[in-house]
Design a protein around this motif. Structure first.
Motif, PDB file in Angstrom:
ATOM      1  N   UNK A   1      -4.396  -5.162  -3.382  1.00  0.00           N
ATOM      2  CA  UNK A   1      -4.765  -4.898  -4.644  1.00  0.00           C
ATOM      3  C   UNK A   1      -3.978  -5.856  -5.562  1.00  0.00           C
ATOM      4  N   UNK A   2      -4.466  -6.798  -6.172  1.00  0.00           N
ATOM      5  CA  UNK A   2      -3.693  -7.713  -7.199  1.00  0.00           C
ATOM      6  C   UNK A   2      -2.595  -8.476  -6.180  1.00  0.00           C
ATOM      7  N   UNK A   3      -1.391  -8.095  -6.564  1.00  0.00           N
ATOM      8  CA  UNK A   3      -0.216  -8.904  -5.888  1.00  0.00           C
ATOM      9  C   UNK A   3       0.239  -7.880  -5.002  1.00  0.00           C
ATOM     10  N   UNK A   4      -0.253  -6.585  -4.685  1.00  0.00           N
ATOM     11  CA  UNK A   4       0.334  -5.572  -4.088  1.00  0.00           C
ATOM     12  C   UNK A   4      -0.539  -5.085  -2.564  1.00  0.00           C
ATOM     13  N   UNK A   5       0.398  -4.668  -1.821  1.00  0.00           N
ATOM     14  CA  UNK A   5      -0.313  -4.048  -0.699  1.00  0.00           C
ATOM     15  C   UNK A   5      -0.576  -2.443  -1.113  1.00  0.00           C
ATOM     16  N   UNK A   6      -1.598  -1.955  -0.739  1.00  0.00           N
ATOM     17  CA  UNK A   6      -1.565  -0.390  -0.951  1.00  0.00           C
ATOM     18  C   UNK A   6      -1.830   0.470   0.068  1.00  0.00           C
ATOM     19  N   UNK A   7      -1.321   1.148   0.502  1.00  0.00           N
ATOM     20  CA  UNK A   7      -1.700   2.082   1.746  1.00  0.00           C
ATOM     21  C   UNK A   7      -2.852   2.964   1.243  1.00  0.00           C
ATOM     22  N   UNK A   8      -4.025   2.996   2.008  1.00  0.00           N
ATOM     23  CA  UNK A   8      -4.796   3.843   1.778  1.00  0.00           C
ATOM     24  C   UNK A   8      -4.635   5.371   2.203  1.00  0.00           C
ATOM     25  N   UNK A   9      -4.797   6.261   1.335  1.00  0.00           N
ATOM     26  CA  UNK A   9      -4.793   7.666   1.800  1.00  0.00           C
ATOM     27  C   UNK A   9      -5.862   8.695   1.158  1.00  0.00           C
ATOM     28  N   UNK A  10      -5.706   9.773   1.636  1.00  0.00           N
ATOM     29  CA  UNK A  10      -6.650  10.566   0.763  1.00  0.00           C
ATOM     30  C   UNK A  10      -8.239  10.235   0.963  1.00  0.00           C
ATOM     31  N   UNK A  11      -8.912  10.488  -0.085  1.00  0.00           N
ATOM     32  CA  UNK A  11     -10.176  10.079  -0.289  1.00  0.00           C
ATOM     33  C   UNK A  11     -10.640   8.555  -0.222  1.00  0.00           C
TER      34      UNK A  11
END
Length: 162
Positions: A70-80
Motif C-alpha cells: 500500500x503505497x510505500x509500505x507493506x500492510x499485513x492483512x487482518x480481520x475483514x
C-alpha cells in the motif's frame, strides 16, 4: 524547508554469485509464491545481484501472514480484509460461504411463501420450480454446499438473519 539526503552506495560484492543466482529465485518462489528476476551485475570488478520483483495485484503470504503493498509500505492483512482475500482466493463470495450450524428447520415458512409469490410475479423462476418443497427450492437456488446451507439462505429465509 525540507532537506534532501544524498545517498551514495558502494558495491561490496557477493561471494558465490552463481549459487545465489539459482538459490534466490527458488527460495522466493517457495517462501512467497512469487517469481523474481535475478540478474548478475558488476561494478568496480565486484559482482553484485539485482533482484527485480513485479507488482502483484494480490496479497503475498509469508510465514502464515498475508501482506499487501500500500503505497510505500507493506500492510499485513487482518480481520475483514483478510476474510475478503481468502474468500476471493477460494472463488467464493461472503454470501456463498457454508454455515455448518444453520438448519433448514430454522428457516421461516412465511418467508418462503413470500419469496414464491414475488418470484412468480416477476417471472424470474419457472412455476414448476416454485412448486417444490422448501428443500427443493433451496437446491434450485443453489443455496446448499454439500450438506450445509449458505449464508445467502440465512439472509433470504431466516427470521433473524443476523
Amino acid at each position: 524547508m525540507p532537506t534532501h539526503k544524498v545517498v551514495t552506495c558502494e558495491v561490496c560484492g557477493v561471494h558465490d554469485a552463481k549459487k545465489l543466482m539459482e538459490d534466490i529465485p527458488n527460495k522466493v518462489r517457495d517462501m512467497l509464491g512469487i517469481l523474481v528476476d535475478v540478474n548478475l551485475k558488476e561494478k568496480d570488478d565486484k559482482q553484485y545481484i539485482e533482484i527485480i520483483t513485479e507488482a502483484y495485484p494480490y496479497p503475498i503470504s509469508f510465514r502464515g501472514k498475508y501482506y499487501q503493498r500500500s503505497g510505500a509500505t507493506n500492510q499485513e492483512l487482518k480481520g475483514a480484509a483478510l476474510d475478503r482475500f481468502m474468500l476471493r482466493k477460494q472463488g467464493k463470495t461472503w454470501d456463498g460461504v457454508p454455515v455448518p450450524y444453520l438448519k433448514e428447520e430454522e428457516l421461516d415458512n412465511a418467508t418462503f411463501d413470500l419469496f414464491r409469490k414475488y418470484a412468480k410475479r416477476s417471472g424470474r423462476m419457472e412455476e414448476a420450480d416454485l412448486m417444490d418443497d422448501n428443500h427443493g427450492l433451496l437446491e434450485k437456488l443453489r443455496l446448499y454446499e454439500g450438506n450445509y446451507l449458505k449464508r445467502a439462505a440465512a439472509l433470504l429465509f431466516h427470521p433473524d438473519p443476523e
